[in-house]
Design a protein around this motif. Structure first.
Motif, PDB file in Angstrom:
ATOM      1  N   GLU A 144       0.824  -1.197   0.000  1.00 32.23           N
ATOM      2  CA  GLU A 144       0.000   0.000   0.000  1.00 32.23           C
ATOM      3  C   GLU A 144       0.866   1.259   0.000  1.00 32.23           C
ATOM      4  N   TYR A 145       0.555   2.167  -0.925  1.00 29.10           N
ATOM      5  CA  TYR A 145       1.207   3.464  -1.004  1.00 29.10           C
ATOM      6  C   TYR A 145       0.140   4.554  -0.864  1.00 29.10           C
ATOM      7  N   ASP A 146       0.537   5.816  -0.961  1.00 29.96           N
ATOM      8  CA  ASP A 146      -0.397   6.907  -0.671  1.00 29.96           C
ATOM      9  C   ASP A 146      -1.699   6.796  -1.454  1.00 29.96           C
ATOM     10  N   ASP A 147      -1.615   6.583  -2.754  1.00 30.93           N
ATOM     11  CA  ASP A 147      -2.833   6.518  -3.561  1.00 30.93           C
ATOM     12  C   ASP A 147      -2.778   5.413  -4.617  1.00 30.93           C
ATOM     13  N   TYR A 148      -1.940   4.402  -4.368  1.00 30.56           N
ATOM     14  CA  TYR A 148      -1.917   3.272  -5.290  1.00 30.56           C
ATOM     15  C   TYR A 148      -1.483   2.010  -4.564  1.00 30.56           C
ATOM     16  N   LEU A 149      -1.762   0.883  -5.218  1.00 27.45           N
ATOM     17  CA  LEU A 149      -1.431  -0.430  -4.676  1.00 27.45           C
ATOM     18  C   LEU A 149      -0.576  -1.193  -5.673  1.00 27.45           C
ATOM     19  N   GLU A 150       0.381  -1.954  -5.171  1.00 24.80           N
ATOM     20  CA  GLU A 150       1.072  -2.968  -5.967  1.00 24.80           C
ATOM     21  C   GLU A 150       0.610  -4.329  -5.458  1.00 24.80           C
ATOM     22  N   ILE A 151       0.127  -5.152  -6.371  1.00 23.43           N
ATOM     23  CA  ILE A 151      -0.480  -6.429  -5.984  1.00 23.43           C
ATOM     24  C   ILE A 151       0.208  -7.569  -6.717  1.00 23.43           C
TER      25      ILE A 151
END
Length: 424
Positions: A64-71
């Motif tokens: 989880e980052y400020d306004d995006y996700l790496e999945i």
């Protein structure tokens, strides 16, 4: 504590928050994909955090980052015994149950608020047919499930919740067997089914939709990782579009006018009431000189009914909103609550089993109303303050965190004037 809103006209620009419905679906599809996906324009509402947590519980790696996700879904289903907390998210609960049963699993679902009161019999019937063990408590979400779901023939109603269908559509392509879903009653909330099918297609899953009466799902499919930007939410935009219809000057940014979202119908409904929708290079706005009564079929757009009821409350004539019994099983009995709030603010509304009638008045008075711990009720009440003669006092205003954590900051940026006060 509560907040007291001083009636003021709203003016300014707001960037519409990302669609909760599409974010749920993108997170799930990316999690079921082999490989890495990036989901941008994420807002961490309570419901979205519930789905992120649920997929992590099954073994997905989500950063989880400020306004995006790496999945990275490579390790999905490594854990076949886990507890999944859905908090108050009906989408998380109904989407996750079939997904978590793709493999032999021992699961415990828990949640909060009224989530345990929402209908679940559609899945219980499937469990009985497929020999899946389950145990639950009445009126609270405390559900134990053991077993594995298999593909095949399914019959489900279309008028309880489209979330059951979406949950099956996510899971059945991963089964070994081909499947067929027959819808046994008229399909409501078709727009949400369209969002599911659109997202599945983006991630490499193909479903045959035969006029929302039958769905054919080939087994043995595999999700394909890809990046996705979540588009703006018409469910949230509806509050600002109605604000524009109430003589406020609100410019909305980031709307996708070609969206599949069913709640986009708010634009057409307001135009039918006499409003004008304007698209500019800077954004979109709704305006109106005078609104007129309307009859609305709420079966396909239940989430915008409270704020559309507000528009009806200050329109000329008597409006009727029909086919909305499903509002009674939301975060609160939203049909009853909407009628109560309009009347408490000085409007004239009547409640029926599956409908409401609203006699328009020139303006609302204001007063003390409850949020009913329902995010959409609190936001509707905030917009209502702009056409009230006296302050509007709302309890439990933080319930907006469920879908729109920045609502009060955005409301304030538009000139909304409120302060904390003590109840009683």
């Amino acid at each position: 504590m509560a907040i007291s809103i001083t009636p003021k006209q709203l003016s300014g620009t707001v960037c519409v928050p990302p669609s909760k419905s599409l974010a749920h679906r993108a997170i799930i599809c990316a999690s079921l994909s082999r490989g890495r996906s990036v989901i941008t324009n994420i807002e961490y509402s309570q419901d979205i955090r519930a789905t992120i947590g649920a997929m992590k519980s099954l073994g997905t790696m989500i950063f989880e980052y400020d306004d995006y996700l790496e999945i990275d879904g490579t390790t999905t289903f490594m854990r076949n015994q886990c507890e999944i907390n859905c908090f108050e998210s009906g989408s998380t609960l109904r989407f996750m149950i079939p997904i978590s049963l793709v493999c032999e699993s021992n699961l415990h679902y828990i949640g909060e608020g009224r989530l345990g009161k929402r209908p679940m019999q559609v899945y219980y019937d499937i469990f009985e047919q497929q020999g899946i063990s389950y145990l639950y408590r009445e009126n609270v979400l405390d559900l134990y499930i053991r077993g594995r779901m298999h593909g095949g023939e399914f019959e489900i109603p279309g008028d309880v919740s489209s979330q059951f269908l979406s949950g099956l559509l996510f899971a059945l392509p991963l089964m070994d067997e081909d499947s067929r879903i027959v819808i046994t009653s008229p399909m409501q909330s078709k727009g949400y089914v369209d969002l599911t099918l659109q997202m599945l297609e983006k991630y490499g899953i193909h479903i045959e939709n035969h006029d929302y009466r039958e769905f054919i799902i080939r087994g043995g499919q595999q999700y394909q990782a890809c990046d996705y930007r979540v588009e703006a939410d018409f469910s949230q935009a509806a509050f600002y579009l109605v604000a524009g219809a109430l003589h406020n000057d609100v410019l909305l940014q980031d709307l996708n006018i070609d969206s599949y979202q069913g709640d986009k119908v708010v634009i057409e409904l307001l135009k039918q009431m006499g409003c004008q929708f304007e698209r500019t290079a800077q954004g979109d706005r709704m305006s109106c000189q005078k609104m007129y009564a309307i009859t609305i079929d709420g079966s396909q757009c239940p989430d915008i009914i409270p704020v559309m009821a507000l528009a009806c409350a200050v329109s000329e004539g008597t409006s009727r909103i029909e086919n909305i019994s499903r509002l009674r099983i939301k975060e609160c009995d939203r049909l009853k609550a909407t009628v109560e709030v309009i009347n408490q603010l000085g409007g004239q509304a009547k409640e029926f089993e599956d409908a409401m009638e609203i006699q328009g008045v020139a303006s609302l008075q204001g007063g003390h109303v409850s949020s009913y711990h329902d995010h959409r009720m609190a936001m509707m009440e905030a917009i209502a303050s702009s056409v009230c003669d006296q302050p509007v006092v709302i309890d439990d205003e933080q319930c907006v965190d469920k879908s729109y954590p920045d609502f009060w900051q955005d409301f304030q940026s538009l000139g909304g004037d409120f302060h904390e006060c003590e109840l009683g």
